[in-house]
Design a protein around this motif. Sequence first.
Motif, PDB file in Angstrom:
ATOM      1  N   ASN A  24      86.174  24.180  -8.532  1.00 33.86           N
ATOM      2  CA  ASN A  24      85.475  24.160  -9.817  1.00 33.86           C
ATOM      3  C   ASN A  24      84.874  25.532 -10.132  1.00 33.86           C
ATOM      4  N   ASP A  25      84.255  26.170  -9.143  1.00 35.08           N
ATOM      5  CA  ASP A  25      83.675  27.505  -9.354  1.00 35.08           C
ATOM      6  C   ASP A  25      84.756  28.530  -9.693  1.00 35.08           C
ATOM      7  N   MET A  26      85.889  28.436  -9.018  1.00 33.52           N
ATOM      8  CA  MET A  26      86.973  29.389  -9.263  1.00 33.52           C
ATOM      9  C   MET A  26      87.573  29.213 -10.659  1.00 33.52           C
ATOM     10  N   ILE A  27      87.670  27.969 -11.129  1.00 36.38           N
ATOM     11  CA  ILE A  27      88.209  27.721 -12.472  1.00 36.38           C
ATOM     12  C   ILE A  27      87.255  28.249 -13.539  1.00 36.38           C
ATOM     13  N   ASN A  28      85.956  28.020 -13.355  1.00 36.28           N
ATOM     14  CA  ASN A  28      84.998  28.566 -14.321  1.00 36.28           C
ATOM     15  C   ASN A  28      84.978  30.084 -14.304  1.00 36.28           C
ATOM     16  N   GLU A  29      85.199  30.676 -13.138  1.00 42.27           N
ATOM     17  CA  GLU A  29      85.316  32.139 -13.049  1.00 42.27           C
ATOM     18  C   GLU A  29      86.542  32.604 -13.819  1.00 42.27           C
ATOM     19  N   ILE A  84      87.672  17.084 -10.699  1.00 45.30           N
ATOM     20  CA  ILE A  84      87.249  18.064 -11.693  1.00 45.30           C
ATOM     21  C   ILE A  84      87.839  17.695 -13.050  1.00 45.30           C
ATOM     22  N   SER A  85      87.033  17.853 -14.105  1.00 41.89           N
ATOM     23  CA  SER A  85      87.493  17.670 -15.474  1.00 41.89           C
ATOM     24  C   SER A  85      87.438  19.016 -16.192  1.00 41.89           C
ATOM     25  N   ILE A  86      88.512  19.354 -16.912  1.00 44.23           N
ATOM     26  CA  ILE A  86      88.632  20.665 -17.547  1.00 44.23           C
ATOM     27  C   ILE A  86      89.039  20.481 -19.007  1.00 44.23           C
ATOM     28  N   ARG A  87      88.406  21.231 -19.892  1.00 43.17           N
ATOM     29  CA  ARG A  87      88.791  21.273 -21.303  1.00 43.17           C
ATOM     30  C   ARG A  87      89.152  22.705 -21.673  1.00 43.17           C
ATOM     31  N   ILE A  88      90.223  22.841 -22.461  1.00 36.79           N
ATOM     32  CA  ILE A  88      90.672  24.146 -22.921  1.00 36.79           C
ATOM     33  C   ILE A  88      90.947  24.051 -24.419  1.00 36.79           C
ATOM     34  N   LEU A  89      90.354  24.955 -25.191  1.00 29.28           N
ATOM     35  CA  LEU A  89      90.601  25.034 -26.622  1.00 29.28           C
ATOM     36  C   LEU A  89      91.214  26.391 -26.961  1.00 29.28           C
ATOM     37  N   GLY A  90      92.225  26.373 -27.810  1.00 27.86           N
ATOM     38  CA  GLY A  90      92.865  27.628 -28.195  1.00 27.86           C
ATOM     39  C   GLY A  90      93.680  27.453 -29.457  1.00 27.86           C
ATOM     40  N   GLU A 138      97.621  28.960 -14.498  1.00 25.56           N
ATOM     41  CA  GLU A 138      96.639  29.749 -13.743  1.00 25.56           C
ATOM     42  C   GLU A 138      95.712  28.826 -12.951  1.00 25.56           C
ATOM     43  N   ILE A 139      95.361  27.707 -13.547  1.00 27.64           N
ATOM     44  CA  ILE A 139      94.568  26.704 -12.829  1.00 27.64           C
ATOM     45  C   ILE A 139      95.373  26.139 -11.657  1.00 27.64           C
ATOM     46  N   LEU A 140      96.656  25.883 -11.895  1.00 32.66           N
ATOM     47  CA  LEU A 140      97.510  25.384 -10.807  1.00 32.66           C
ATOM     48  C   LEU A 140      97.586  26.372  -9.646  1.00 32.66           C
ATOM     49  N   LYS A 141      97.586  27.665  -9.963  1.00 32.83           N
ATOM     50  CA  LYS A 141      97.606  28.674  -8.897  1.00 32.83           C
ATOM     51  C   LYS A 141      96.396  28.519  -7.980  1.00 32.83           C
ATOM     52  N   ILE A 142      95.234  28.267  -8.589  1.00 30.90           N
ATOM     53  CA  ILE A 142      94.009  28.073  -7.814  1.00 30.90           C
ATOM     54  C   ILE A 142      94.134  26.832  -6.944  1.00 30.90           C
ATOM     55  N   ILE A 143      94.614  25.745  -7.533  1.00 31.81           N
ATOM     56  CA  ILE A 143      94.751  24.489  -6.795  1.00 31.81           C
ATOM     57  C   ILE A 143      95.751  24.639  -5.657  1.00 31.81           C
ATOM     58  N   ARG A 144      96.845  25.333  -5.932  1.00 32.78           N
ATOM     59  CA  ARG A 144      97.856  25.525  -4.880  1.00 32.78           C
ATOM     60  C   ARG A 144      97.338  26.412  -3.747  1.00 32.78           C
ATOM     61  N   LYS A 145      96.433  27.310  -4.062  1.00 36.62           N
ATOM     62  CA  LYS A 145      95.870  28.173  -3.016  1.00 36.62           C
ATOM     63  C   LYS A 145      94.857  27.427  -2.172  1.00 36.62           C
ATOM     64  N   GLU A 146      94.022  26.586  -2.811  1.00 38.40           N
ATOM     65  CA  GLU A 146      92.899  25.970  -2.115  1.00 38.40           C
ATOM     66  C   GLU A 146      93.161  24.561  -1.600  1.00 38.40           C
ATOM     67  N   ILE A 147      93.983  23.790  -2.309  1.00 35.38           N
ATOM     68  CA  ILE A 147      94.163  22.373  -1.964  1.00 35.38           C
ATOM     69  C   ILE A 147      95.549  22.075  -1.391  1.00 35.38           C
ATOM     70  N   LEU A 148      96.607  22.605  -2.023  1.00 36.45           N
ATOM     71  CA  LEU A 148      97.964  22.289  -1.586  1.00 36.45           C
ATOM     72  C   LEU A 148      98.234  22.565  -0.103  1.00 36.45           C
ATOM     73  N   PRO A 149      97.697  23.651   0.489  1.00 33.87           N
ATOM     74  CA  PRO A 149      97.964  23.886   1.931  1.00 33.87           C
ATOM     75  C   PRO A 149      97.578  22.707   2.831  1.00 33.87           C
TER      76      PRO A 149
END
Length: 301
Positions: free
Chosen positions: A243-248, A269-275, A287-298
């Motif tokens: 969660n901290d990494m996604i907000n960063e 975690i719940s995430i909202r994106i507006l664009g 980019e969020i998936l990259k974080i998840i794959r680094k921290e959780i997928l292993p």
Amino acid sequence: MMNLKHCTPSDIPQEFLQYDGDIAQMGVGKSGKIGFLELELQNDSDKQKTIITKKQTQVPLYVQKALHYDLDYPSMAHVFILSPSGGILQGDRYRMDVELRNNAISHITTQGATRIYKMESNYATHMVTLNLKDNSYLEFIPEQIIPYKNSRFYQKTNLQIDDSSTVVYSETIVPGRIAMGEMFDFDLCYLKTEGKINDRVQFRDSSLLSPKMQKIQSLAMFDDKTILTSVYILTKKHVTKVNDMINELFSHTQNISGGSSILPNDSGISIRILGNSSEDQKITIYEILKIIRKEILPEYL
């Protein structure tokens, strides 16, 4: 199992009932109006990769065989959900049931955007159930939903995992066919998501867009943005750090606004994106998936 009742939500929202009439063309429940997909994936220890162990489909929904093309994650099954119809029509009732078991690892997406066509009567529904057991991991990242002018669409998603598993689910709504001059010209788009861990409800979230009744581009809703993405991560692993990494990540992004928060009971975690660009939204999701794959997928490899 693949009948109209099985593929229709039992809780059609009140907002849709006023449209619950007969269709002059092909009526609700006729051949081609019910799409069904049941999929089971498991890890094959001999092949050292996740494979499809059960598949049942009814056109206009089907899948081809699982692909294993990611050199970083060779055991991950990549599955594409296909449809020859080109979009969802009035009276369509779709249902997808996906189950992962036995250390399965998969990334599932759609062949293209989900187009919700103009409706003269009735509405369309889509049910999605993702069920994960036995230390399994799933990324379910479909392309965007495009509701055309005068369309009405209800999607109900159930995320169900045990406390050893992780599911990442996203949904993106665009305001219509912008190139055709459509901008929030649809009647209703209602997305309802529920997450459970060990059969206990952790969250319920709803997005009801009714542009003809709401001021969509007010400060309280979309402000100057037009595209909404929701991402849900249901997991018991590394929640605070991710969660901290996604907000960063959001603190350094341009052209989009986003925020991430921890779900009740540290259940994910719940995430909202507006664009204003579906491509920007998609890049941010990955980019969020990259974080998840680094921290959780292993944890699952």
